[in-house]
Design a protein around this motif. Structure first.
Motif, PDB file in Angstrom:
ATOM      1  N   MET A 184       0.820  -1.211   0.000  1.00  0.00           N
ATOM      2  CA  MET A 184       0.000   0.000   0.000  1.00  0.00           C
ATOM      3  C   MET A 184       0.855   1.262   0.000  1.00  0.00           C
ATOM      4  N   VAL A 185       1.910   1.284   0.807  1.00  0.00           N
ATOM      5  CA  VAL A 185       2.777   2.458   0.851  1.00  0.00           C
ATOM      6  C   VAL A 185       3.557   2.585  -0.455  1.00  0.00           C
ATOM      7  N   LEU A 186       3.982   1.453  -1.030  1.00  0.00           N
ATOM      8  CA  LEU A 186       4.631   1.462  -2.344  1.00  0.00           C
ATOM      9  C   LEU A 186       3.734   2.119  -3.378  1.00  0.00           C
ATOM     10  N   ASN A 187       2.450   1.789  -3.328  1.00  0.00           N
ATOM     11  CA  ASN A 187       1.490   2.324  -4.288  1.00  0.00           C
ATOM     12  C   ASN A 187       1.353   3.840  -4.188  1.00  0.00           C
ATOM     13  N   GLU A 188       1.641   4.389  -2.992  1.00  0.00           N
ATOM     14  CA  GLU A 188       1.464   5.828  -2.789  1.00  0.00           C
ATOM     15  C   GLU A 188       2.400   6.648  -3.671  1.00  0.00           C
ATOM     16  N   THR A 189       3.575   6.089  -4.017  1.00  0.00           N
ATOM     17  CA  THR A 189       4.576   6.879  -4.745  1.00  0.00           C
ATOM     18  C   THR A 189       4.778   6.436  -6.192  1.00  0.00           C
ATOM     19  N   VAL A 190       4.095   5.370  -6.631  1.00  0.00           N
ATOM     20  CA  VAL A 190       4.357   4.875  -7.987  1.00  0.00           C
ATOM     21  C   VAL A 190       3.865   5.830  -9.066  1.00  0.00           C
ATOM     22  N   MET A 191       2.933   6.733  -8.722  1.00  0.00           N
ATOM     23  CA  MET A 191       2.360   7.604  -9.740  1.00  0.00           C
ATOM     24  C   MET A 191       3.210   8.828 -10.049  1.00  0.00           C
ATOM     25  N   SER A 192       4.208   9.106  -9.219  1.00  0.00           N
ATOM     26  CA  SER A 192       4.968  10.342  -9.391  1.00  0.00           C
ATOM     27  C   SER A 192       5.629  10.428 -10.766  1.00  0.00           C
ATOM     28  N   ILE A 193       6.216   9.326 -11.221  1.00  0.00           N
ATOM     29  CA  ILE A 193       6.883   9.324 -12.517  1.00  0.00           C
ATOM     30  C   ILE A 193       5.882   9.078 -13.650  1.00  0.00           C
ATOM     31  N   LEU A 240       2.910  10.384 -14.043  1.00  0.00           N
ATOM     32  CA  LEU A 240       2.000  11.501 -14.317  1.00  0.00           C
ATOM     33  C   LEU A 240       2.070  12.007 -15.762  1.00  0.00           C
ATOM     34  N   PRO A 241       3.257  12.194 -16.355  1.00  0.00           N
ATOM     35  CA  PRO A 241       3.274  12.669 -17.748  1.00  0.00           C
ATOM     36  C   PRO A 241       2.544  11.733 -18.714  1.00  0.00           C
ATOM     37  N   HIS A 242       2.630  10.431 -18.472  1.00  0.00           N
ATOM     38  CA  HIS A 242       1.949   9.465 -19.340  1.00  0.00           C
ATOM     39  C   HIS A 242       0.435   9.566 -19.171  1.00  0.00           C
ATOM     40  N   VAL A 243      -0.027   9.746 -17.923  1.00  0.00           N
ATOM     41  CA  VAL A 243      -1.463   9.913 -17.668  1.00  0.00           C
ATOM     42  C   VAL A 243      -1.965  11.198 -18.311  1.00  0.00           C
ATOM     43  N   MET A 244      -1.173  12.267 -18.206  1.00  0.00           N
ATOM     44  CA  MET A 244      -1.548  13.543 -18.822  1.00  0.00           C
ATOM     45  C   MET A 244      -1.733  13.390 -20.330  1.00  0.00           C
ATOM     46  N   ALA A 245      -0.848  12.639 -20.958  1.00  0.00           N
ATOM     47  CA  ALA A 245      -0.938  12.457 -22.408  1.00  0.00           C
ATOM     48  C   ALA A 245      -2.154  11.618 -22.792  1.00  0.00           C
ATOM     49  N   ASP A 246      -2.435  10.569 -22.026  1.00  0.00           N
ATOM     50  CA  ASP A 246      -3.555   9.676 -22.344  1.00  0.00           C
ATOM     51  C   ASP A 246      -4.909  10.360 -22.194  1.00  0.00           C
ATOM     52  N   PHE A 247      -5.055  11.153 -21.125  1.00  0.00           N
ATOM     53  CA  PHE A 247      -6.349  11.769 -20.836  1.00  0.00           C
ATOM     54  C   PHE A 247      -6.404  13.243 -21.241  1.00  0.00           C
ATOM     55  N   SER A 248      -5.320  13.755 -21.826  1.00  0.00           N
ATOM     56  CA  SER A 248      -5.264  15.153 -22.284  1.00  0.00           C
ATOM     57  C   SER A 248      -5.611  16.132 -21.161  1.00  0.00           C
ATOM     58  N   VAL A 249      -4.932  15.982 -20.011  1.00  0.00           N
ATOM     59  CA  VAL A 249      -5.149  16.880 -18.871  1.00  0.00           C
ATOM     60  C   VAL A 249      -3.845  17.606 -18.565  1.00  0.00           C
ATOM     61  N   PRO A 250      -3.903  18.846 -18.052  1.00  0.00           N
ATOM     62  CA  PRO A 250      -2.685  19.589 -17.704  1.00  0.00           C
ATOM     63  C   PRO A 250      -2.081  19.067 -16.402  1.00  0.00           C
ATOM     64  N   ALA A 251      -0.879  19.530 -16.108  1.00  0.00           N
ATOM     65  CA  ALA A 251      -0.166  19.073 -14.916  1.00  0.00           C
ATOM     66  C   ALA A 251      -0.928  19.408 -13.642  1.00  0.00           C
ATOM     67  N   SER A 252      -1.542  20.601 -13.592  1.00  0.00           N
ATOM     68  CA  SER A 252      -2.268  21.001 -12.384  1.00  0.00           C
ATOM     69  C   SER A 252      -3.439  20.066 -12.105  1.00  0.00           C
ATOM     70  N   THR A 253      -4.066  19.513 -13.165  1.00  0.00           N
ATOM     71  CA  THR A 253      -5.153  18.549 -12.984  1.00  0.00           C
ATOM     72  C   THR A 253      -4.613  17.171 -12.631  1.00  0.00           C
ATOM     73  N   ALA A 254      -3.560  16.744 -13.319  1.00  0.00           N
ATOM     74  CA  ALA A 254      -2.971  15.427 -13.056  1.00  0.00           C
ATOM     75  C   ALA A 254      -2.467  15.309 -11.629  1.00  0.00           C
ATOM     76  N   VAL A 312      11.364   2.679  -3.420  1.00  0.00           N
ATOM     77  CA  VAL A 312      11.287   1.717  -4.516  1.00  0.00           C
ATOM     78  C   VAL A 312      10.197   2.105  -5.505  1.00  0.00           C
ATOM     79  N   GLY A 313       9.131   2.767  -5.017  1.00  0.00           N
ATOM     80  CA  GLY A 313       7.982   3.086  -5.853  1.00  0.00           C
ATOM     81  C   GLY A 313       8.333   3.792  -7.162  1.00  0.00           C
ATOM     82  N   PRO A 314       9.010   4.944  -7.117  1.00  0.00           N
ATOM     83  CA  PRO A 314       9.344   5.635  -8.365  1.00  0.00           C
ATOM     84  C   PRO A 314      10.246   4.816  -9.287  1.00  0.00           C
ATOM     85  N   THR A 315      11.203   4.081  -8.708  1.00  0.00           N
ATOM     86  CA  THR A 315      12.097   3.265  -9.538  1.00  0.00           C
ATOM     87  C   THR A 315      11.332   2.147 -10.227  1.00  0.00           C
TER      88      THR A 315
END
Length: 493
Positions: free
Chosen positions: A35-44, A46-60, A162-165
């Motif tokens: 669960m704690v690992l999952n908390e940080t996996v999204m940090s890197i 985010l740019p891929h999610v922004m591209a897929d859903f066409s949202v800006p950084a402030s929304t992501a 470990v999450g971001p890596t």
């Protein structure tokens, strides 16, 4: 009748075997790690999610903000939940929420659904962490608690590192959805093992739920986390509201919440019992731990910015640069736990605070646009080493000073304040960096040099705050059984 620490810590209660308790705690540790690992996996990711859903950084950014918000709202409720409901049912509910959120995130057809999935994951995570610490306090003998809490420190330190890596490795071969797909089978396995191996802690009590306290708690901690986390966005002109507004609302609601809990706890009806603060080992331990957590979260937000924006490293290279520090902290944590069991908290906390402050001062003076990645990694290792000497002794001594009936409330308080400290540390470091960068740019410095100057300023102020932790660490003491009994006896009467 309330049991004293001496009568509750010598053997596993309810006829349970020591091996059974070890297996149960192991399952909780695995669940908490995932669960704690999952908390940080999204940090890197985010740019891929922004591209897929066409949202800006402030929304992501809401993918991380909603996680913190949900944790801040749910954790204060866990003191009540762990006393009102059976532990096995609480664990099952938490893992079901987390597993459902993970599956929903992997299949999310729209950005809003992904945000909702992250909230479900956070709700499950918020419950499991206090359940883990309460279980350890209840079943582990006092002379072995440092060793076991050392394993908790492994979860808290290694998983975020470990999450971001891990996320970077998965993203290099697959899409962002694969990050959640990788977590899903481990969550399902932990749920299955928990249903078989997790047993109840004590007997649930039919406590009434005070709805005004729930509303005040959600408003207070939710608004504070939201306001503090949006300070970074306000420096870029992306904040939805002026950060001062939610912070003021949260502070007002917090004052009202504390006032109501002080009144309700006289009738043993508090949503979050605040009597742990009456014990000096708990109060001092929490203060030092919160400074350490604020420094950790502040450093975690600035180091990637420094490595990528100033030194020009890629996201994966950045994750690899900070990985050794987190892994080392996890490796030394069990040994520090064993040392705690032998020498107590103060001989470990004082040098830990000194090393923490020294690492921040070195970062403030050495981080410029020419500093090599190896130097950054070594200083990050020094920082995490200092934190390693602080976290296990402080958690063990602070929570171990409580009488048994306050275990769940003490765990909820500590986990809630750690979330708040993380938000404060992030906001403080980001604000100081922004001010320093703007000042250097106004003086004619190039963009890269200006940001380096801002990061140096943030680390310098953080180092000065860490000096307070050095002073406070001199007053850290181990659990005081007499004091705990006095609080316990006062409550019983």
């Amino acid at each position: 009748m309330t049991a004293t620490p001496e009568t509750t810590e010598t053997a596993p209660p309810g006829g349970r075997t020591r091996r059974g308790m070890t297996v149960m705690i192991g399952v909780l540790l695995v669940a908490a790690f995932v669960m704690v690992l999952n908390e940080t996996v999204m940090s890197i990711a985010l740019p891929h999610v922004m591209a897929d859903f066409s949202v800006p950084a402030s929304t992501a950014q809401w993918l991380t903000t909603v996680f913190m918000l949900t944790m801040a709202v749910v954790i204060p409720l866990t003191g009540f939940v762990l006393q009102r409901f059976a532990s096995r049912a609480v664990f099952a509910g938490a893992l079901l929420l987390f597993t459902a959120g993970t599956l929903l995130a992997a299949l999310a057809p729209a950005f809003g659904v992904l945000v909702a999935a992250r909230a479900l994951q956070a709700a499950g995570t918020a419950v499991v962490l206090p359940l883990l610490t309460t279980t350890i306090l209840t079943f582990v003998p006092v002379q072995r608690r440092g060793t076991v809490f050392g394993l908790v420190s492994v979860v808290i330190s290694v998983a975020p590192a470990v999450g971001p890596t891990l996320s970077g490795v998965i993203l290099s071969a697959f899409g962002w959805r694969a990050v959640f797909v990788a977590v899903l089978p481990v969550a399902v396995l932990a749920l299955g093992l928990g249903l078989v191996l997790v047993r109840d802690i004590g007997t649930p009590r039919p406590l009434p739920l005070d709805l005004p306290s729930v509303l005040l708690s959600a408003t207070a901690f939710g608004a504070l986390i939201f306001g503090l986390s949006s300070i970074g966005e306000s420096t870029e002109g992306h904040a939805l509201l002026p950060p001062a507004l939610p912070v003021a609302v949260g502070a007002t609601a917090l004052a009202l919440f504390v006032r109501r809990q002080l009144r309700l706890q006289r009738e043993d009806r508090a949503l979050l019992d605040l009597r742990p603060f009456a014990l000096r080992p708990f109060s001092i331990g929490v203060v030092v731990l919160l400074i350490a957590m604020a420094s950790l979260f502040g450093a975690l937000i600035l180091l990637p910015l420094y490595l990528q924006n100033v030194r020009g490293l890629s996201a994966l290279e950045t994750g690899l640069a900070v990985l050794p520090g987190g892994v080392l902290m996890g490796v030394v944590a069990p040994f520090i736990g064993r040392l705690y069991d032998r020498v107590g908290p103060r001989p470990l906390a004082i040098p830990g605070a000194v090393v923490l402050a020294a690492a921040l001062f070195l970062m403030a003076f050495l981080f410029d646009e020419r500093t090599g990645a190896l130097t950054v990694t070594l200083l990050h290792i020094l920082l995490t080493l200092g934190l390693g000497f602080l976290m296990t002794p402080l958690m063990t001594s602070a929570l171990g000073s409580l009488p048994q009936h306050l275990y769940s409330h003490g765990s909820a308080i500590m986990n809630t304040l750690q979330q708040l400290a993380g938000a404060v540390g992030t906001a403080l470091f980001v604000t100081l960096m922004a001010l320093g960068t703007a000042g250097a740019a106004a003086g004619g410095a190039p963009a890269t040099a200006a940001q380096a100057a801002g990061i140096q300023q943030a680390f310098l102020v953080g180092a000065c705050v860490a000096v307070v932790a050095v002073v406070a660490a001199c007053f850290v003491r181990g659990p005081e059984t007499r004091a705990a009994q006095a609080v316990s006896g006062g409550d019983a009467s």
